[in-house]
Structure formats: structure tokens, C-alpha cells
Design a protein around this motif. Sequence first.
Motif, PDB file in Angstrom:
ATOM      1  N   PRO A  83      96.557  32.231  17.387  1.00  0.00           N
ATOM      2  CA  PRO A  83      96.607  33.459  16.698  1.00  0.00           C
ATOM      3  C   PRO A  83      95.717  34.805  16.741  1.00  0.00           C
ATOM      4  O   PRO A  83      94.568  34.268  17.026  1.00  0.00           O
ATOM      5  CB  PRO A  83      97.021  32.906  15.094  1.00  0.00           C
ATOM      6  CG  PRO A  83      95.883  31.970  15.179  1.00  0.00           C
ATOM      7  CD  PRO A  83      96.271  31.235  16.702  1.00  0.00           C
ATOM      8  N   PHE A  84      96.026  35.866  16.707  1.00  0.00           N
ATOM      9  CA  PHE A  84      94.923  36.983  16.511  1.00  0.00           C
ATOM     10  C   PHE A  84      94.491  36.827  15.188  1.00  0.00           C
ATOM     11  O   PHE A  84      94.742  36.194  14.276  1.00  0.00           O
ATOM     12  CB  PHE A  84      95.801  38.209  16.862  1.00  0.00           C
ATOM     13  CG  PHE A  84      96.343  38.558  18.138  1.00  0.00           C
ATOM     14  CD1 PHE A  84      95.709  38.846  19.249  1.00  0.00           C
ATOM     15  CD2 PHE A  84      97.827  38.439  18.198  1.00  0.00           C
ATOM     16  CE1 PHE A  84      96.209  38.580  20.441  1.00  0.00           C
ATOM     17  CE2 PHE A  84      98.473  38.610  19.396  1.00  0.00           C
ATOM     18  CZ  PHE A  84      97.515  38.889  20.652  1.00  0.00           C
ATOM     19  N   PHE A  85      93.227  37.485  15.264  1.00  0.00           N
ATOM     20  CA  PHE A  85      92.334  37.327  13.945  1.00  0.00           C
ATOM     21  C   PHE A  85      93.055  37.984  12.790  1.00  0.00           C
ATOM     22  O   PHE A  85      93.200  37.428  11.541  1.00  0.00           O
ATOM     23  CB  PHE A  85      91.135  38.069  14.104  1.00  0.00           C
ATOM     24  CG  PHE A  85      90.136  37.751  13.049  1.00  0.00           C
ATOM     25  CD1 PHE A  85      89.141  36.724  13.178  1.00  0.00           C
ATOM     26  CD2 PHE A  85      90.159  38.556  11.624  1.00  0.00           C
ATOM     27  CE1 PHE A  85      88.277  36.547  11.993  1.00  0.00           C
ATOM     28  CE2 PHE A  85      89.411  38.138  10.628  1.00  0.00           C
ATOM     29  CZ  PHE A  85      88.205  37.264  10.677  1.00  0.00           C
ATOM     30  N   ARG A  86      94.048  38.947  13.101  1.00  0.00           N
ATOM     31  CA  ARG A  86      94.696  39.767  11.971  1.00  0.00           C
ATOM     32  C   ARG A  86      95.613  38.675  11.489  1.00  0.00           C
ATOM     33  O   ARG A  86      96.250  38.699  10.180  1.00  0.00           O
ATOM     34  CB  ARG A  86      95.639  40.987  12.590  1.00  0.00           C
ATOM     35  CG  ARG A  86      96.413  40.729  13.861  1.00  0.00           C
ATOM     36  CD  ARG A  86      96.977  41.910  13.997  1.00  0.00           C
ATOM     37  NE  ARG A  86      98.034  41.659  15.141  1.00  0.00           N
ATOM     38  CZ  ARG A  86      97.729  41.846  16.254  1.00  0.00           C
ATOM     39  NH1 ARG A  86      96.680  42.306  16.734  1.00  0.00           N
ATOM     40  NH2 ARG A  86      98.752  41.638  17.216  1.00  0.00           N
ATOM     41  N   ASP A  87      96.058  37.547  12.268  1.00  0.00           N
ATOM     42  CA  ASP A  87      97.095  36.858  11.543  1.00  0.00           C
ATOM     43  C   ASP A  87      96.529  35.605  10.822  1.00  0.00           C
ATOM     44  O   ASP A  87      97.213  34.965  10.161  1.00  0.00           O
ATOM     45  CB  ASP A  87      97.525  36.157  12.707  1.00  0.00           C
ATOM     46  CG  ASP A  87      98.497  37.050  13.912  1.00  0.00           C
ATOM     47  OD1 ASP A  87      99.123  38.144  13.252  1.00  0.00           O
ATOM     48  OD2 ASP A  87      98.554  36.879  14.865  1.00  0.00           O
ATOM     49  N   VAL A  88      95.332  35.383  10.915  1.00  0.00           N
ATOM     50  CA  VAL A  88      94.507  34.365  10.164  1.00  0.00           C
ATOM     51  C   VAL A  88      93.599  35.100   9.032  1.00  0.00           C
ATOM     52  O   VAL A  88      93.089  34.433   8.205  1.00  0.00           O
ATOM     53  CB  VAL A  88      93.943  33.245  11.003  1.00  0.00           C
ATOM     54  CG1 VAL A  88      94.844  32.538  11.673  1.00  0.00           C
ATOM     55  CG2 VAL A  88      92.893  33.996  11.670  1.00  0.00           C
ATOM     56  N   ALA A  89      93.473  36.019   9.043  1.00  0.00           N
ATOM     57  CA  ALA A  89      92.680  37.112   8.217  1.00  0.00           C
ATOM     58  C   ALA A  89      92.792  36.821   6.709  1.00  0.00           C
ATOM     59  O   ALA A  89      91.781  36.432   6.048  1.00  0.00           O
ATOM     60  CB  ALA A  89      92.620  38.622   8.559  1.00  0.00           C
ATOM     61  N   ALA A  90      93.944  36.864   6.345  1.00  0.00           N
ATOM     62  CA  ALA A  90      94.182  36.436   4.858  1.00  0.00           C
ATOM     63  C   ALA A  90      94.007  34.946   4.572  1.00  0.00           C
ATOM     64  O   ALA A  90      93.220  34.715   3.406  1.00  0.00           O
ATOM     65  CB  ALA A  90      95.817  36.691   4.605  1.00  0.00           C
ATOM     66  N   THR A  91      94.200  33.996   5.433  1.00  0.00           N
ATOM     67  CA  THR A  91      93.873  32.431   4.963  1.00  0.00           C
ATOM     68  C   THR A  91      92.301  32.528   4.932  1.00  0.00           C
ATOM     69  O   THR A  91      91.802  31.881   4.179  1.00  0.00           O
ATOM     70  CB  THR A  91      94.205  31.937   6.218  1.00  0.00           C
ATOM     71  OG1 THR A  91      95.608  31.765   6.277  1.00  0.00           O
ATOM     72  CG2 THR A  91      93.864  30.539   5.956  1.00  0.00           C
ATOM     73  N   ILE A  92      91.466  33.258   5.938  1.00  0.00           N
ATOM     74  CA  ILE A  92      90.049  33.007   5.711  1.00  0.00           C
ATOM     75  C   ILE A  92      89.505  33.673   4.480  1.00  0.00           C
ATOM     76  O   ILE A  92      88.806  33.116   3.771  1.00  0.00           O
ATOM     77  CB  ILE A  92      89.288  33.787   7.019  1.00  0.00           C
ATOM     78  CG1 ILE A  92      89.826  32.987   8.348  1.00  0.00           C
ATOM     79  CG2 ILE A  92      87.848  34.029   6.849  1.00  0.00           C
ATOM     80  CD1 ILE A  92      89.486  33.844   9.720  1.00  0.00           C
ATOM     81  N   ALA A  93      90.106  34.944   4.282  1.00  0.00           N
ATOM     82  CA  ALA A  93      89.580  35.510   3.031  1.00  0.00           C
ATOM     83  C   ALA A  93      89.898  34.743   1.824  1.00  0.00           C
ATOM     84  O   ALA A  93      89.201  34.433   0.722  1.00  0.00           O
ATOM     85  CB  ALA A  93      90.349  36.817   2.748  1.00  0.00           C
ATOM     86  N   GLN A  94      90.916  33.974   1.697  1.00  0.00           N
ATOM     87  CA  GLN A  94      91.594  33.215   0.628  1.00  0.00           C
ATOM     88  C   GLN A  94      90.505  32.059   0.580  1.00  0.00           C
ATOM     89  O   GLN A  94      89.761  31.562  -0.826  1.00  0.00           O
ATOM     90  CB  GLN A  94      92.859  32.810   0.541  1.00  0.00           C
ATOM     91  CG  GLN A  94      93.363  31.511  -0.468  1.00  0.00           C
ATOM     92  CD  GLN A  94      92.822  30.243  -0.388  1.00  0.00           C
ATOM     93  OE1 GLN A  94      92.988  29.813   0.808  1.00  0.00           O
ATOM     94  NE2 GLN A  94      92.820  29.464  -1.350  1.00  0.00           N
ATOM     95  N   ARG A  95      90.033  31.395   1.696  1.00  0.00           N
ATOM     96  CA  ARG A  95      89.141  30.310   1.618  1.00  0.00           C
ATOM     97  C   ARG A  95      87.826  30.643   1.387  1.00  0.00           C
ATOM     98  O   ARG A  95      86.974  29.833   0.970  1.00  0.00           O
ATOM     99  CB  ARG A  95      88.962  29.568   2.979  1.00  0.00           C
ATOM    100  CG  ARG A  95      90.526  28.807   3.216  1.00  0.00           C
ATOM    101  CD  ARG A  95      90.693  28.066   4.551  1.00  0.00           C
ATOM    102  NE  ARG A  95      91.874  27.322   4.583  1.00  0.00           N
ATOM    103  CZ  ARG A  95      92.013  26.277   4.024  1.00  0.00           C
ATOM    104  NH1 ARG A  95      90.931  25.539   3.859  1.00  0.00           N
ATOM    105  NH2 ARG A  95      93.127  25.479   4.175  1.00  0.00           N
TER     106      ARG A  95
END
Length: 218
Positions: A83-95
Motif C-alpha cells: 500500500p501507499f503511505f496514504r492508504d495506511v496513514a489513518a491506521t498509523i495515526a490510530q496506533r
Amino acid sequence: MTTTESRGRGQAQGNPRGYAVLDVETTGLDPYRDRVIQVAIRQIAADGTEESEWETLVNPGAGVDPGPVEVHGLTSADLAGAPFFRDVAATIAQRLAGRVFVAHNAAFDWTFVAVESDRAGVRLEVVDWLCTMRFAKALALDVPDKSLATIATYYAVEQLKAHDAGDDTRVAAEILLRELADAERVGVALPLVVCNSVRHRLKRTLRRWISILPRPRR
């Protein structure tokens, strides 16, 4: 509860927010021009117990050189389907949300993740970071240098795959718990560093704008 968890329990209770231990592999050393290609996060509760672990490869974009393959071992072929970073950015932010951000050489990892999140338009709810390398210095550990490998050896933490975000995060998390225990024993305060104030965010934005300008010819 494991031995590692119990060793960090006392001091960890002094931080009710818990910790998010993170490591990234990148295409280079400049967070404003290079890109994240792997990220891993381990969540550690306020009582020192591990809550979760997560990692992913990240596609840096078409035509982007993966950088020092001899260091991180990740080729363009490895990253093509990620995935591109934009696709996992929300998951990273949540964690990361509401926790102390932890990394070995935290300024490096934090800036890369923060800049990538800025590009993705995702706000990180992080106030400060705790650097396990700076922590080792505050504890005055008797080591020849403050590299992850050296500190891991000092604390008898086994490295299985250096420069792999998943394993480096595991190692950093175990080092953190041992440092927390040592800090409690000798009365050393946590060397927390504010990293995400309005001033920090404005500075990142300005530097990101500057980074997209053409470099002067020599």
C-alpha cells in the motif's frame, strides 16, 4: 506477564498514556525528500505489558528508488504490491494516538512519519517522543556507543534481523522496558521531548514546501 514486561512495570506506571514504539525503513536519510518503505509499531500499555504489534511494507511510488537495498534488503519488486503511505496513514495515526512516541533515534523516525502523514493529510495526535538512544545517555550506560545493536547487547536483547522495521521495533520495545526499570531504580526522569506543537507543524510544512523546489544546479 513476561520477565521483560515485569522489569518495566514500575516506571511505566508513571506514564498513564502508554507507548507506541515505532521503526521505519526509508529510501534515504532526508525525511523531506525521501520516503518511508516499511513501518512497524508496537503498543505498550502504561503498566509495561505489550498490547499489539503491526507492520507493513509501503510503496514509495512509481519510479522511486528504494534506496540502500544492501541495508534494508527491500527491492522495488518487494514494494510494488504494498500500500501507499496514504492508504495506511489513518491506521498509523490510530496506533500512535495519545501515546508517547518511542524509537531509537526518535527524531529520525518521528520526522519521517510526521512528514509522510502531513503529505497524506492525516493529523498525528502525538505530543512528545521518548528516544531510547537519548534514554541510554541519560542513564549513563557503560557502552562504547549508543547504536541499537550496542544497547541491545548491553541489555541482552537478541537482534534477529537488523534493519527490518518489525524486528527493530521489537528490540527497541524490549530496550525501552529495561531502560524504564533502570530509570526507576536510579531515579532518572524520562527524557521526553515535545515534537508536535503548532510551531513544529508549521516548520514541517515550510520545509516540505521548500523541499519540492528545484535544487540549484552546480
